[in-house]
Enzyme design. Structure first.
Site, PDB file in Angstrom:
ATOM      1  N   ASP A  11       0.841  -1.187   0.000  1.00  0.00           N
ATOM      2  CA  ASP A  11       0.000   0.000   0.000  1.00  0.00           C
ATOM      3  C   ASP A  11       0.883   1.246   0.000  1.00  0.00           C
ATOM      4  O   ASP A  11       1.748   1.408   0.865  1.00  0.00           O
ATOM      5  CB  ASP A  11      -0.898   0.024   1.239  1.00  0.00           C
ATOM      6  CG  ASP A  11      -1.942  -1.084   1.226  1.00  0.00           C
ATOM      7  OD1 ASP A  11      -2.151  -1.700   0.166  1.00  0.00           O
ATOM      8  OD2 ASP A  11      -2.552  -1.324   2.280  1.00  0.00           O
ATOM      9  N   THR A 210     -21.783  -5.288   6.409  1.00  0.00           N
ATOM     10  CA  THR A 210     -21.200  -4.310   7.325  1.00  0.00           C
ATOM     11  C   THR A 210     -21.713  -2.930   6.952  1.00  0.00           C
ATOM     12  O   THR A 210     -21.794  -2.576   5.771  1.00  0.00           O
ATOM     13  CB  THR A 210     -19.664  -4.357   7.292  1.00  0.00           C
ATOM     14  OG1 THR A 210     -19.195  -4.138   5.948  1.00  0.00           O
ATOM     15  CG2 THR A 210     -19.160  -5.706   7.777  1.00  0.00           C
ATOM     16  N   ALA A 240      -8.565  -0.458   6.541  1.00  0.00           N
ATOM     17  CA  ALA A 240      -8.564  -1.911   6.792  1.00  0.00           C
ATOM     18  C   ALA A 240      -9.735  -2.384   7.644  1.00  0.00           C
ATOM     19  O   ALA A 240      -9.735  -3.537   8.087  1.00  0.00           O
ATOM     20  CB  ALA A 240      -7.257  -2.308   7.465  1.00  0.00           C
ATOM     21  N   ALA A 241     -10.727  -1.543   7.857  1.00  0.00           N
ATOM     22  CA  ALA A 241     -11.818  -1.922   8.764  1.00  0.00           C
ATOM     23  C   ALA A 241     -12.557  -3.163   8.279  1.00  0.00           C
ATOM     24  O   ALA A 241     -12.830  -4.087   9.050  1.00  0.00           O
ATOM     25  CB  ALA A 241     -12.789  -0.751   8.924  1.00  0.00           C
ATOM     26  N   GLY A 242     -12.886  -3.199   6.992  1.00  0.00           N
ATOM     27  CA  GLY A 242     -13.621  -4.347   6.470  1.00  0.00           C
ATOM     28  C   GLY A 242     -12.824  -5.636   6.527  1.00  0.00           C
ATOM     29  O   GLY A 242     -13.362  -6.695   6.865  1.00  0.00           O
ATOM     30  N   ASP A 243     -11.536  -5.553   6.217  1.00  0.00           N
ATOM     31  CA  ASP A 243     -10.696  -6.754   6.280  1.00  0.00           C
ATOM     32  C   ASP A 243     -10.494  -7.214   7.716  1.00  0.00           C
ATOM     33  O   ASP A 243     -10.442  -8.417   7.993  1.00  0.00           O
ATOM     34  CB  ASP A 243      -9.340  -6.476   5.628  1.00  0.00           C
ATOM     35  CG  ASP A 243      -9.470  -6.229   4.137  1.00  0.00           C
ATOM     36  OD1 ASP A 243     -10.395  -6.792   3.525  1.00  0.00           O
ATOM     37  OD2 ASP A 243      -8.647  -5.474   3.584  1.00  0.00           O
TER      38      ASP A 243
END
Length: 294
Positions: A11, A210, A240-243
């Site tokens: 990233d 989500t 990175a919240a979803g991961d």
């Protein structure tokens, strides 16, 4: 054990007050390189949340590839089967604004070289309690991995991102679909998360949508519906919240937790992750998640 068949990227993250509009140039306040990719992120999140994790994917033979491999290993992820492809590793260009929002451009690199799982990778998947998938690898590779898990009676959790059409061959092998509210709306065309959930459950056994600051919504084909609120925090970087949610949710379900308990565990992990900048660097440990819940 949880296996993750997915992408690994470096990233390249720029932090700005406001993201530039088309044709506009803005001055950033900071720049970082952080190992990421949805697959690698989910693997690190699951490992930090307390699981034994095997990562199945590919990096390039460049310096970024070596750093990604080292970062995964340092987080406790098994990288023995991580492939090395000639050329560049996957890259994600990320712009993060002061409200915690982000926009992302992914260049696949080595991720685009992956076909279906090898024999050794199939053995790891078959020995797992769950397989985590995303859509940053070629679709045929994702379908092949999902089928390998289904044949071994291993639950398949799919995060359908980046958003794209989902072939029936993939959905037939998926146990639980885990989109965010925008992805769910795009997949189903439904106007509300509740309607989207009903539509998703016509295609898969279970689904979790989500909802960011509004929490998460779960449903099963048996008619169960559960909604849990989000843990309230000040968001610094939501990259990175979803991961993090996906990795933590997989850990909770692999431990035998019921859906509501797993949702709360994953929501706490995701909330902790947005308080810090970066993707893999922001994911909480098991001790931090348990402390938050208590």
């Amino acid at each position: 054990m949880i296996s993750v068949f997915g992408s690994a990227n470096m990233d390249l993250v720029a932090y700005v007050s406001e993201a530039p509009r088309r044709g506009e140039t803005v001055t950033g306040r900071e720049f970082r390189t952080v190992p990421g990719g949805k697959g690698a992120n989910q693997a690190i999140a699951a490992a930090r949340a307390g699981a034994q994790v095997a990562f199945l994917g590919a990096v390039g033979d460049d310096a970024f590839g070596a750093e990604i491999r080292d970062t995964l290993a340092a987080a406790g992820v098994d990288v023995k089967l991580l492939r090395q492809a000639p050329g560049m590793s996957g890259i994600a260009h990320i712009v993060v604004d002061d409200a915690g929002g982000n926009s992302i451009i992914v260049v696949p690199g080595a991720n685009g070289t992956i076909g279906g799982p090898t024999g050794d990778e199939r053995a790891v998947i078959a020995a797992s309690q769950a397989l985590l998938l995303q859509l940053e690898l070629p679709m045929e590779a994702v379908i092949a991995a999902a089928r390998a898990a289904r044949e071994a009676a291993v639950p398949v959790i799919l995060t359908p991102a980046p958003a794209q059409p989902l072939p029936g061959a993939l959905l037939d092998a998926v146990t639980l679909l885990l989109p965010n509210e925008h992805e769910a709306a795009g997949i189903t065309g439904a106007a509300t998360p509740e309607a989207a959930l009903d539509a998703l459950l016509e295609r898969v056994d279970e689904a979790v949508i989500t909802l960011g600051s509004q929490g998460a919504l779960y449903g099963s084909g048996s008619g169960e519906r559960i909604r849990v609120p989000a843990v309230k925090v000040k968001a610094v970087d939501t990259t990175a919240a979803g991961d993090t949610f996906a990795g933590a949710f997989a850990v909770a379900r692999a431990e035998g937790r019921e859906a509501e308990d797993a949702l709360r565990f994953a929501s706490a992990a995701a909330a902790l992750s947005v308080r810090c900048e970066g993707a893999s660097t922001s994911m909480p440990t098991r001790a931090e998640i348990d402390a938050s819940l208590s």
